[in-house]
Scaffold this motif. Sequence first.
Motif, PDB file in Angstrom:
ATOM      1  N   ASN A 175      -5.454  -6.760  -3.179  1.00  0.00           N
ATOM      2  CA  ASN A 175      -5.299  -5.308  -3.284  1.00  0.00           C
ATOM      3  C   ASN A 175      -6.585  -4.755  -3.868  1.00  0.00           C
ATOM      4  OD1 ASN A 175      -2.102  -6.215  -3.870  1.00  0.00           O
ATOM      5  ND2 ASN A 175      -2.398  -4.439  -2.537  1.00  0.00           N
ATOM      6  N   ASN A 202      -4.073   1.303  -3.170  1.00  0.00           N
ATOM      7  CA  ASN A 202      -3.711  -0.115  -3.276  1.00  0.00           C
ATOM      8  C   ASN A 202      -4.015  -0.859  -1.976  1.00  0.00           C
ATOM      9  OD1 ASN A 202      -2.795  -1.971  -5.207  1.00  0.00           O
ATOM     10  ND2 ASN A 202      -0.811  -2.145  -4.191  1.00  0.00           N
ATOM     11  N   GLU A 259       0.841  -1.184   0.000  1.00  0.00           N
ATOM     12  CA  GLU A 259       0.000   0.000   0.000  1.00  0.00           C
ATOM     13  C   GLU A 259       0.885   1.245   0.000  1.00  0.00           C
ATOM     14  OE1 GLU A 259      -3.604  -1.819   2.786  1.00  0.00           O
ATOM     15  OE2 GLU A 259      -2.114  -0.460   3.641  1.00  0.00           O
TER      16      GLU A 259
END
Length: 947
Positions: free
Chosen positions: A776, A716, A686
Motif C-alpha cells: 500500500n 491507500n 484502496e
Amino acid sequence: MQRSREGNCSGVGVSWGRSSRLRWSIAAAGLGAALMSAVAMGQTAATATAPAPDSDLQEIIVTGSMIKRANAETAEAITILKSDSLKELGIENVEQALSQLTSSNSSLNVASSVGTFSGGGTYPDLRGIGRGRTLVLLDGQRLAPNAFDGLGVDLNGVPFSAIDTIEVLREGASALYGTDAIAGVINFKTKKNYQGAEFQVNFDHPQQAGGGSGVADFTFGHGDLASDGYNLLVTASYSKQQELQATQRGFSAQGFNPGGGYSSTNFPGSFPGNVVDSNGNLWQSGYPACKGNPQLTTFFGDCSYRYGAATDLLPETREISGMVEFTKALPANNQLQIQYFWTQSEVTAFSGPIFYQFQLDPASPYFPTAGQLTCNRGAANCGGLPPNLTGINNVPGSPNFGTASPVLAQWTDPNNSRFNGNLNVEQRVLLTFSGSNAGWDYSAVANYSKNTNDNRNVAGYPNEAVLAPGGVLNGLINPFGPQSAAGQALINSAYINGVYQVGEYTRWSVDGNASHPLGDAFNAGTPATFALGATVSGERYTNATTPYNDLTSAATGLTDSSVEGTRQVQAAFLELYVPITKDLDIDISDRQDRYSDFGTTNNGKVQVRYQPASFLTLRGSASTGFRAPTLNNLFSPPFLAASSAGTIGSGNPFCAPGHYNAEFTQATCSAQGIGLFGGNSHLTPETSQNFDLGVIISPIEDLGITLDYYRILLKNRIGGIPASAIYGDPTTFSNYIVPATTGTYAGTLPPSIAEASVCHPYTQSSCGYINLQNSNTGRETTDGIDLSIQYVQHTPIGTFREDLEGTAVTQFLEQQYNGGPLLNLVGNLQIQGINPAFRWQHNVRVDWTSPGKMWGGGLSDRFYSGYIDEFPDGNGNQRKVGSYSLVDGYASVKPVEQLTVLFGIKNLFNTSPPFTNAFQNNFASGYNALIADPLLRNFYVNLKYTF
C-alpha cells in the motif's frame, strides 16, 4: 436479414430523426452525451437509421443503475460504442475498440507481453489510474480476472464477435457494483433476439513488411421471442496478428539513441563476451572489431549489444472465441436465458537473445589471452589501472587469471532466438431468470467464470546444466566468437520447450435484484422507484510452477512455488430514484460488502439531474468507492526479473563520478538491476472519493454539446514502489535494497545477467535485488474535462456528421510512497511503465452517407498532446516527446442489399511515433507502445454479408 427487438438505446447518439431531432438529442445527452464518433462510436454513416419516435422509447436498464427508465432520465455519464461501426473502421478486437476512448489511458496491452510477465493480456484503464480500477462486465455480470496479472479482466477474453454495444460508464460506481469500479465501468452487451446470419471478414496489410492481421467471424440467430417464444444465438470468431519485429520499422530498428537519452544495452552481456577476473575487474574481448555482433554499438568503447533492437514490437497472436446463448420466453411475462462463451488467446513473443554468465575452465581452448582483452568502460572497472595487456598476472593492469580463483565469462548469444508465450483461456456460464409482474421488475442470476493461463517457453530457453555442468562452462562453447559445429550442437541440445507456470482464477456468484415504483408523491409526472438487491460470491486463485521450471528456472527467474487463495463476499445494495419536479430528479444508491478476508465496507452515491430548459440539462454526482486487493495481489508467488528498463545508476546520486561507493560501484551503476516481484498478504483495500459535474446543451437542431468535469481521489494505492524511486534515493529506501552478502557481488547489487548464477533461488546469500513486491503506497488525485460535440447536416448530396470527442486532464498527482512528494504527471512521464497524463487527447471525425445509403466514407484523427520524457537527453537536458496524430480514412459501398464492402487506410500519412526514451512495459525502445501505431500506414478491407 438482421432483426432486433432490443430497446432504442442501441443507436443513441449518432442518428437523428427529422421530426424529433431536438428531443432525441437531449435523450442521447441524458445517456451521457459524450458519445463517440458516428463510425467509431456509434452507428456508421453507411448503416444509420432514423430512431423511433419519442413515444416508442422503451424503458431500459442502462449501465450504472438497477432501475428501468426512459433514455432521457439518467444522470450518468455514459459512452456507447457500436461493434458493427467499430468493425467497419478495421477494428478487430476489444483492445483496439477501447483505444478510441479519450477517457481511457491503457497501461498494459498485448505489446506489453514482449519481455514481461503480463499474462499476454490487455486491460482497460479509465482515467489512467490503473487497470485494476476499471470494472469490466459482460451483460452486466463480472468475469474472472487474468490468472497471472490478476488486477483485472483480460479484454482478450471478451468474445468480440458476440458484442452488440459497449457501454462505458465514465464515473465511479462502487455504490452499485462494489469493488474495482473506482474509475468507471465497461459493460459489454451481447446481441439480443437476433435472427438471421452474418459473415464478416477483415484483412489488414501494412505497407511495410510485418504485422499483417485478419479476422473472420460468423453470427447466427434463430427464433423471435415475441412470436416464437425463444431465440438461439451462436457466434464464432478467429483472428491472427502476425509478428512485427523492431528491426522492421525505422523508428525502432536501432534500439539505441544516446543523444535522446536512451542508451541501454545488454551490458555486461556483450558479444564477444566480457571476462570478470578473480579481482572483479571487467575486461572486453575482441574490441574494437567485435565480430559476430549483429546489434553492435561501440558507443561505450566495448562490444555492447543493443537488445532494444532485437525484440518484437507486436507478438504473434491467435484468438478463437465462440458463444452460445439460448433465451426462452416463459409464462407470466418471464424469461430464462443460458449463455456460455469460450475464448482462447495464444501469444508468442520474441524478446531478444538470452545472455549468460558462467565460470570459465582454464583448460578450455577458448580461455582468453591478455592480448585479446581491453579494460571495459574505464579504468575504474579494472582496479583503477590502465589496460597494459602485455602479460598475465605480473603486469599492472593485466587480467588476474589465477587458477585458484573463478574467472567468469559474460556474453549475449547472438544466435539465440528467445520466444516465450501464453495460452490464455476465458470461459463463463451464465443463467438468468428475469421478468416483470405486479409492478415489479426482477432478475436472478447465477454466474460462473474461469480464467486459466500458462507461461511457456516456446524456443531458445536452455537447461543451463547442459551448458555448464557444476556451473563451469563446457569447453566446446566459445563466449568470444563464432561457435564450432560441436559447440552450436551442444547449445541447441540444451534448448527445451515447455510450460513452466500455470495459473487459474475462478469466480462464482448468485445475485438478484428487484425494483418497484413508489408513486408520484411530488406530482413530477414520473413515479419514484426503488430497487434492492443482494449477491453472494466466491473467488479462488491458484498458481504453481511445473517440473519443467526446475530445468529452466535460471532463465525464468522463478523459484518453485505453489500458492492458493480464496475469499467469499456477501453484499446488499439499494437504489432510490426520486423525481422532485418534471425537470429535477435525484438518484441515491448505497452498497455494503462483507469480505471474508478483510472485513466490511460501505459506499454510497448521490446523483442529481436538472433540466431547466429543453435545450439545457445539468447533472452531477458524488460517490465513494473502494478496491479490494485481488487474490493475485495477495498471494502471487515471488519471482525475479529485471528491475527496470534502465540501469541501476539511472538517477542514483551514488552513481555520479566521484560518488561511487562499495555498494554502488561504477560497474554496478552501469548494469541493469534485479527486482523481486510478487504478492503481499498484508495489503489493505484502496478507497476513493469521486465527484462529477456535467452540462448538456442542444442549442440548435442536430447539434449536441456535452461538457463533463470529473475528479477522483484514490487513497491507500496498491502497487510496488517504482524502481526509479528506490534507485533515485537509496538512503531513504535502504530497507528495500537487499545486497548480496557472499560471492562475487558481496556488498553490492548483482546485474540482471548474473541472476541465473547467483540468485537460484533468490533467498541465497549470493543474490541481491531491490524489493518491488506489492504494498500500500500513497495516493492519486486526478481531475479533468470530457468534451463532446456532435453535429448532423442533411443535404441534397447526403448526410454529413461531424464529431469531436476530447479529454483534457487538468491535474494528475501521484504519490509513489507514503509520505513522499506528489508528482505532477500531467504532460510529464515520471514513472516508468505507464502513460503520462496527456494534457489533451481527442478523436475528430467527419463522415458522409449518400442519399440512398449505397455509398459512405469518412476521415478521423486521433491526437495525443506532447509530454516531458522520463529521462533527460544525452546532454542532461529535459526533453520533450512530440505530439502524435493519426489520420484514418475509409470508403464503403453496398453493391447489393446483403453485402457491404469497405476499404480503409489506417495512419493515412504514414506518421511515425515520436521518439521517447522510456519503456512502456516492453523491451522495444524509441516509441510509446501503449498509444502508438507501430504498423505505420496500413490498408484494410472489410467484407460483411448478411443472409
